[in-house]
Write an enzyme that holds these catalytic residues in place. Sequence first.
Site, PDB file in Angstrom:
ATOM      1  N   GLU A 124      -1.440  10.916   3.983  1.00  0.00           N
ATOM      2  CA  GLU A 124      -2.379  10.572   2.919  1.00  0.00           C
ATOM      3  C   GLU A 124      -2.322  11.642   1.831  1.00  0.00           C
ATOM      4  OE1 GLU A 124      -4.575   7.885   2.901  1.00  0.00           O
ATOM      5  OE2 GLU A 124      -3.747   7.102   4.794  1.00  0.00           O
ATOM      6  N   ASN A 160      -9.205  -1.289   3.332  1.00  0.00           N
ATOM      7  CA  ASN A 160      -9.212  -1.599   1.906  1.00  0.00           C
ATOM      8  C   ASN A 160      -8.004  -2.432   1.489  1.00  0.00           C
ATOM      9  OD1 ASN A 160      -7.465   0.644   2.264  1.00  0.00           O
ATOM     10  ND2 ASN A 160      -7.671   1.198   0.105  1.00  0.00           N
ATOM     11  N   ASP A 208      -2.170  -1.000   5.703  1.00  0.00           N
ATOM     12  CA  ASP A 208      -2.597  -0.489   7.015  1.00  0.00           C
ATOM     13  C   ASP A 208      -4.093  -0.292   7.155  1.00  0.00           C
ATOM     14  OD1 ASP A 208      -2.550   1.847   5.235  1.00  0.00           O
ATOM     15  OD2 ASP A 208      -2.881   3.001   7.064  1.00  0.00           O
ATOM     16  N   ARG A 263     -14.548  12.289  -1.823  1.00  0.00           N
ATOM     17  CA  ARG A 263     -13.351  13.076  -1.513  1.00  0.00           C
ATOM     18  C   ARG A 263     -12.771  13.722  -2.760  1.00  0.00           C
ATOM     19  NH1 ARG A 263      -9.813   8.765   1.432  1.00  0.00           N
ATOM     20  NH2 ARG A 263     -11.187   7.357   0.279  1.00  0.00           N
ATOM     21  N   ASP A 313      -0.248   5.092   0.847  1.00  0.00           N
ATOM     22  CA  ASP A 313      -0.531   6.096   1.880  1.00  0.00           C
ATOM     23  C   ASP A 313      -0.450   5.493   3.274  1.00  0.00           C
ATOM     24  OD1 ASP A 313      -1.225   8.430   0.207  1.00  0.00           O
ATOM     25  OD2 ASP A 313      -2.815   7.113  -0.507  1.00  0.00           O
ATOM     26  N   SER A 355      -2.439   1.133  -4.881  1.00  0.00           N
ATOM     27  CA  SER A 355      -2.910   2.243  -4.060  1.00  0.00           C
ATOM     28  C   SER A 355      -4.322   2.668  -4.433  1.00  0.00           C
ATOM     29  CB  SER A 355      -1.961   3.442  -4.218  1.00  0.00           C
ATOM     30  OG  SER A 355      -2.450   4.575  -3.539  1.00  0.00           O
ATOM     31  N   GLY A 356      -5.061   3.066  -3.398  1.00  0.00           N
ATOM     32  CA  GLY A 356      -6.333   3.725  -3.626  1.00  0.00           C
ATOM     33  C   GLY A 356      -6.152   5.203  -3.911  1.00  0.00           C
ATOM     34  N   LYS A 385      -7.402  -4.114  -5.278  1.00  0.00           N
ATOM     35  CA  LYS A 385      -6.039  -4.307  -4.783  1.00  0.00           C
ATOM     36  C   LYS A 385      -5.648  -5.784  -4.824  1.00  0.00           C
ATOM     37  CE  LYS A 385      -5.095  -0.315  -1.886  1.00  0.00           C
ATOM     38  NZ  LYS A 385      -4.460   0.111  -0.628  1.00  0.00           N
ATOM     39  N   ASP A 402       0.858  -1.168   0.000  1.00  0.00           N
ATOM     40  CA  ASP A 402       0.000   0.000   0.000  1.00  0.00           C
ATOM     41  C   ASP A 402       0.908   1.235   0.000  1.00  0.00           C
ATOM     42  OD1 ASP A 402      -2.294   1.686   0.465  1.00  0.00           O
ATOM     43  OD2 ASP A 402      -1.705   1.742   2.574  1.00  0.00           O
TER      44      ASP A 402
END
Length: 406
Positions: A192, A342, A339, A228, A185, A271-272, A316, A183
Site C-alpha cells: 500500500e 472499496n 481486492d 491517514r 494497491d 485507485s484510492g 471507482k 485497482d
Amino acid sequence: MSPTSKPETLLITLTGKDRPGVTSSIFAALAQAGVEVLDIEQILLRRRLILGVLVTAPRDWRRLQAAVEETASSLGMVVEVDRGSGDNKPRREGRSHVTIIGSPLKAGAMSAIAGRIADCGGNIDRIERMARYPVTAIDLHVSGADPVRLRALLAAEAAAQSVDVAVQPANLLRRGMRLIVLDVDSTLIQGEVIEMLAAHAGHEAEVARITESAMRGELDFEASLRARVRLLSGLHASVLDEVYDEIVVTPGARTMVRTLRRLGYRFAIVSGGFSQITDRLAADLGIHYARANELEIVDGVITGEIVGDVVDRAGKARALREFAEEVGVPEAAVIAIGDGANDLDMLNAAGLGIAYNARPIVQQAADTSVNVPYLDAIVYLLGISREEIEMADAEAGIVTPSPPVS
C-alpha cells in the site's frame, strides 16, 4: 443398427505415438472414398496422438473401414471405426467456459469440479490446457447448464478445493476488445503506497491499521483516507519519488498488459491512492487511463489534505463507467480487478468482476476469484494460453523463463 445396414456416419478414432504425416495419411484414405468431413478433434499428450474424425458413410463403407485399418496398421497405431447415424451437432443452450487455475491442480479438484458440472446437468464438450507453468490452467467448454447456477455451485467447490474457478458465458465478448480496470494497491502493485509514505512520517503502523479496517469494509473509506492523509502532513514532496522507486509491481502485471495490448485491449487504473504515483505508474506500464486522489502539495510540502473529490467506492465505479464510454465499449465488456471493499461497486459494475487475492467480503461478492500470485493468470480466463503469450514475446525479442523439467 443391423450389421448389414448402411450407416449414415462413421466415427474414426486413431490413437498412438505421434509422428509427421499421421493426419495426412488418414485423410488420404478418406479422400479415396470421397466422404464429407463433419467434425474433427485432435489432441497431443506427451507425443501420444488422439485423432477423432466424423465423416459421412460411403456406399461401400466396409471398404473404407478396411482402408483406414490398413493405414493405421502401417503407422503402428490403433484405430476404431464406429457406425452410427446423424451429425455431431452441439447443444447450444447454457454454453459456458469454465476456467480452472491451480498451483498445483490436483486430480481430486478436477473430479469435484466435474461432479458439480454434472450436478447442474452440464456436459463437458471439450477440454484445453491454457498453462502448465507457473500455474496449471485448464479451460472446459461446458453446455447444458445455466451459467448463473453453475457459477454459484462452482464457487463453493473452488473454495473447498483451494483452486480458482471462473465461469463465463460462451459468447463473442470473450473474443472482442475489452477494457480492463484495475485497482492499484495490493493488486497492480504489492503493498500500500500510503503505508510506504507513512513509514517516512513515522506513522506506518497506525496507517496500516486504519487501511486494513477500511479494506475490510469496517470504516467509511473517505473518512479513513482523510485521517491517514493527515498523518502525512509535513513530508517533503521528494518522498513521493523515493516511494515510487520502492514500488514492486505484481508478478505478471507487465506480461498481462503487454499481451492484451497486442490484442487491442484498453487499460485503466482506478485507485484510492494518489495521482502523483498512479500517473507515473500508468505511463511506465503502458496503461491508457488513470484516476486517483491528488495530494495537496504547497511549497514542496505535503499538507495532509486532498485536492478535489475523493475517489472512493462509488467514485471507482463512476470512473469505470466513464472510461468504458470513452473507449466505446459496453459495461458488459469491462473486466474489473480489485481486492478491497472499496472495489466492490467497481467489480459489480463490470461484466466480469475479479477478486484478486482479496478479502473474504470481496471474494464472496465478485464473479470470480484469482488467488495465485501472478496477475497474468487473468489472461487464461480470456482464452489465451501461456504458449501463445511466449510465442508473441519471442517474436518481439522478449525472453521468458522456461518451466522446470519434470
